[in-house]
Design an enzyme around this catalytic site. Structure first.
Site, PDB file in Angstrom:
ATOM      1  N   SER A 261      94.532 105.304  70.191  1.00 11.87           N
ATOM      2  CA  SER A 261      93.685 106.194  70.982  1.00 11.87           C
ATOM      3  C   SER A 261      94.207 106.249  72.399  1.00 11.87           C
ATOM      4  O   SER A 261      94.810 105.285  72.878  1.00 11.87           O
ATOM      5  CB  SER A 261      92.262 105.652  71.018  1.00 11.87           C
ATOM      6  OG  SER A 261      92.275 104.383  71.642  1.00 11.87           O
ATOM      7  N   LYS A 262      93.938 107.362  73.034  1.00 12.96           N
ATOM      8  CA  LYS A 262      94.576 107.546  74.344  1.00 12.96           C
ATOM      9  C   LYS A 262      94.017 106.616  75.420  1.00 12.96           C
ATOM     10  O   LYS A 262      94.643 106.428  76.442  1.00 12.96           O
ATOM     11  CB  LYS A 262      94.533 109.013  74.781  1.00 12.96           C
ATOM     12  CG  LYS A 262      93.193 109.598  75.055  1.00 12.96           C
ATOM     13  CD  LYS A 262      93.370 111.027  75.550  1.00 12.96           C
ATOM     14  CE  LYS A 262      92.071 111.778  75.470  1.00 12.96           C
ATOM     15  NZ  LYS A 262      92.188 113.184  75.311  1.00 12.96           N
ATOM     16  N   ARG A 263      92.875 106.015  75.164  1.00 13.25           N
ATOM     17  CA  ARG A 263      92.357 105.066  76.147  1.00 13.25           C
ATOM     18  C   ARG A 263      93.208 103.786  76.160  1.00 13.25           C
ATOM     19  O   ARG A 263      93.274 103.085  77.146  1.00 13.25           O
ATOM     20  CB  ARG A 263      90.902 104.707  75.855  1.00 13.25           C
ATOM     21  CG  ARG A 263      89.922 105.710  76.449  1.00 13.25           C
ATOM     22  CD  ARG A 263      88.481 105.255  76.303  1.00 13.25           C
ATOM     23  NE  ARG A 263      88.141 105.014  74.903  1.00 13.25           N
ATOM     24  CZ  ARG A 263      87.836 103.822  74.403  1.00 13.25           C
ATOM     25  NH1 ARG A 263      87.833 102.769  75.179  1.00 13.25           N
ATOM     26  NH2 ARG A 263      87.542 103.689  73.131  1.00 13.25           N
ATOM     27  N   LYS A 264      93.831 103.500  75.034  1.00 15.28           N
ATOM     28  CA  LYS A 264      94.547 102.224  74.937  1.00 15.28           C
ATOM     29  C   LYS A 264      96.057 102.372  74.812  1.00 15.28           C
ATOM     30  O   LYS A 264      96.795 101.401  74.915  1.00 15.28           O
ATOM     31  CB  LYS A 264      94.027 101.444  73.734  1.00 15.28           C
ATOM     32  CG  LYS A 264      92.541 101.167  73.858  1.00 15.28           C
ATOM     33  CD  LYS A 264      92.045 100.212  72.819  1.00 15.28           C
ATOM     34  CE  LYS A 264      90.569  99.939  73.049  1.00 15.28           C
ATOM     35  NZ  LYS A 264      89.904  99.437  71.871  1.00 15.28           N
ATOM     36  N   ASN A 265      96.510 103.569  74.562  1.00 15.15           N
ATOM     37  CA  ASN A 265      97.946 103.773  74.332  1.00 15.15           C
ATOM     38  C   ASN A 265      98.242 105.255  74.551  1.00 15.15           C
ATOM     39  O   ASN A 265      97.473 106.085  74.096  1.00 15.15           O
ATOM     40  CB  ASN A 265      98.236 103.426  72.864  1.00 15.15           C
ATOM     41  CG  ASN A 265      99.685 103.114  72.638  1.00 15.15           C
ATOM     42  OD1 ASN A 265     100.069 101.957  72.650  1.00 15.15           O
ATOM     43  ND2 ASN A 265     100.497 104.123  72.446  1.00 15.15           N
TER      44      ASN A 265
END
Ligand code: GLU
Length: 487
Positions: A261-265
């Site tokens: 997910s873009k929050r983590k990667n």
């Protein structure tokens, strides 16, 4: 099916069906890679279909970005909205009439039914199910409405949807080529919505209708669709179509094992391009996340992958996307580039312009081991292609050396290098050593100020290499400018 053959006796036709709902996703490239390699290896066709039936999440520029980033990766397609093909149109929003007809066919055969339940009733039902700790799902309220009621409501223009009539009993088995048969109890499969109240098909209907119409033989897609697969099996059966072979590929994961997910990667392919990842490195890395070569090699190119990959070898498990590992592979791919190719890429991707190939050949060996990204190259070589970084007189000082002594050393060095003409690394090294001994200096007392004067940095390639690659004119001018900082 385009040429009337059954799915088993013809070259494979595979597809990806990305939704244009935002930045092109690294997961799309991951799935595209497996599909394309398989199709290419088998002399089949790789299709790109745009799944744009969810109008609430549609983003106008997303489709063009999907095309652009997949092409950047070299994952071109044989049939698609922009290249055409015998099964077009390949944009689902342009196929509404086809879905309407298929929905009609399913209604007529009884495999689907019209549901007039209001959103309010559905919300209430969900509340009740929650309170009773039941699985959410449709309760079949409109399953068996008398035809007269249906006709009445239709002529009154009552809003409705179309649902799949899932059998109450029995089982639906999904045969996934990567797993044992997966058995689903029909009573636990919801009566899936096939046509929404706006008349648009849901993913499930559009996807199955298109996979049939486009002769898709192998569905290689993300694992998250496994729970939808029994509905698809039922739909294929209801449409009287042969089933494709299914391969549900494990999802890419964040370090904590959650779905990427873009929050983590970073997930946007555009981000990877803009950072200076090479397409071949990203493809190499993505391939290693779902497949292992028999000789366990980690560094390879697309051709190697295509010749060795079989979809049945896709590994299960939760591949963790590790940027550091990708950076390491990217560095290896950068080092494998021919300098003229490297130059072309640096220019094409907007990292550098007007750089000479000779210059690049000279500087590349000095920085190559420290390269992870193309953008690193810009940073590591800016003192060479441009000017030294900004620095102050204090930066030139080494412990226990006064400004006067440092100025004196720079002055001596300027004169020495002005009279020197063997600007190759070994000769410079010998000359530096000769000067150092003659001037009675410790190594840092000579090398540090010179290094700073030439680059504006503390960390650089060996100083003799820096001198050799810059050449007399620039070395002398930079030593002169450094000396003058003390005036
Ligand atoms: N639009 C779906 C996705 O982007 C397609 C899934 C499929 O391949 O069936 O994941």
């Amino acid at each position: 099916m385009p040429d009337g053959h059954s799915s088993s006796d013809r070259a494979p036709r595979v597809r990806i069906a990305p939704s244009p709902t935002g930045d092109p996703h690294v997961g799309t490239a991951y799935i595209a890679l497996f599909n394309r390699a398989f199709a290419n290896a088998e002399g089949g066709k790789f299709l790109l279909r745009i799944d744009d039936t969810d109008r609430s999440r549609y983003q106008a520029d997303s489709e063009a970005q999907i095309f652009e980033s997949l092409r950047w990766l070299g994952l071109s397609w044989d049939e698609g909205p922009d290249v055409g093909g015998e099964c077009g149109p390949y944009r689902q929003s342009e196929r509404l009439e086809i879905y309407r007809q298929k929905a009609e066919q399913l209604l007529e055969s009884g495999a689907a039914y019209r549901c007039f339940c209001t959103p309010e009733r559905m919300a209430e039902l969900r509340e009740q199910q929650k309170a009773a700790k039941q699985d959410p799902g449709y309760d079949g309220h409109c399953r068996d409405l008398p035809q007269s009621t249906i006709d009445e409501r239709l002529s009154a223009g009552t809003t409705h949807i179309v649902r799949l009539r899932v059998p109450d009993t029995g089982q639906t088995i999904v045969h996934d080529e990567l797993r044992d048969p997966i058995v689903f109890e029909n009573e636990r499969i919801d009566d899936q919505v096939l046509v929404k109240s706006d008349g648009f098909p849901t993913y499930h209907l559009a996807n199955c209708v298109d996979d049939c119409a486009m002769g898709v033989t192998h569905v290689i897609r993300a694992e998250e669709w496994i729970t939808s697969a029994p509905k698809h099996v039922l739909l294929y059966q209801a449409l009287g179509e042969p089933l494709p072979k299914f391969f549900h590929v494990p999802l890419l994961r964040n370090a904590d094992k959650s779905k990427i997910s873009k929050r983590k990667n970073p997930v946007s392919l555009i981000w990877y391009r803009d950072q200076g990842y090479l397409p071949e490195a990203l493809l190499n890395y993505l391939a290693t996340l779902g497949w292992r070569s028999s000789d366990e090699r980690e560094f390879f190119d697309y051709d190697f992958f295509q010749s060795n990959f079989r979809p049945a070898d896709i590994s299960l498990g939760g591949p963790v996307f590790d940027l550091e590992k990708l950076g390491w592979l990217n560095g290896m791919h950068i080092r494998a580039l021919d300098p003229s190719d490297l130059r072309a890429r640096l220019e094409r991707d907007g990292f550098l312009s007007g750089v000479s190939e000779d210059g690049l050949r000279a500087i590349f060996p000095l920085v190559s081991e420290r390269l992870h990204l193309l953008s690193d190259f810009v940073q590591l070589t800016s003192w060479y292609f441009g000017e030294p970084d900004e620095y102050n007189a204090e930066d030139l000082l080494v412990k226990k050396r006064t400004p006067e002594e440092t100025r004196e050393t720079l002055d001596q060095a300027e004169a020495a290098f002005a009279g020197f003409d063997a600007y190759d690394s070994e000769s410079v090294e010998a000359f530096l050593e000769q000067c150092r001994v003659e001037w009675g200096l410790k190594k840092p007392h000579l090398f540090m100020p010179i290094r700073f004067a030439l680059t504006g940095r503390r960390e650089t390639p060996p100083v003799n290499d820096v001198i050799a690659v810059l050449g007399r004119e620039r070395v002398v001018a930079r030593l002169h400018a450094a000396k003058n900082k003390f005036c």
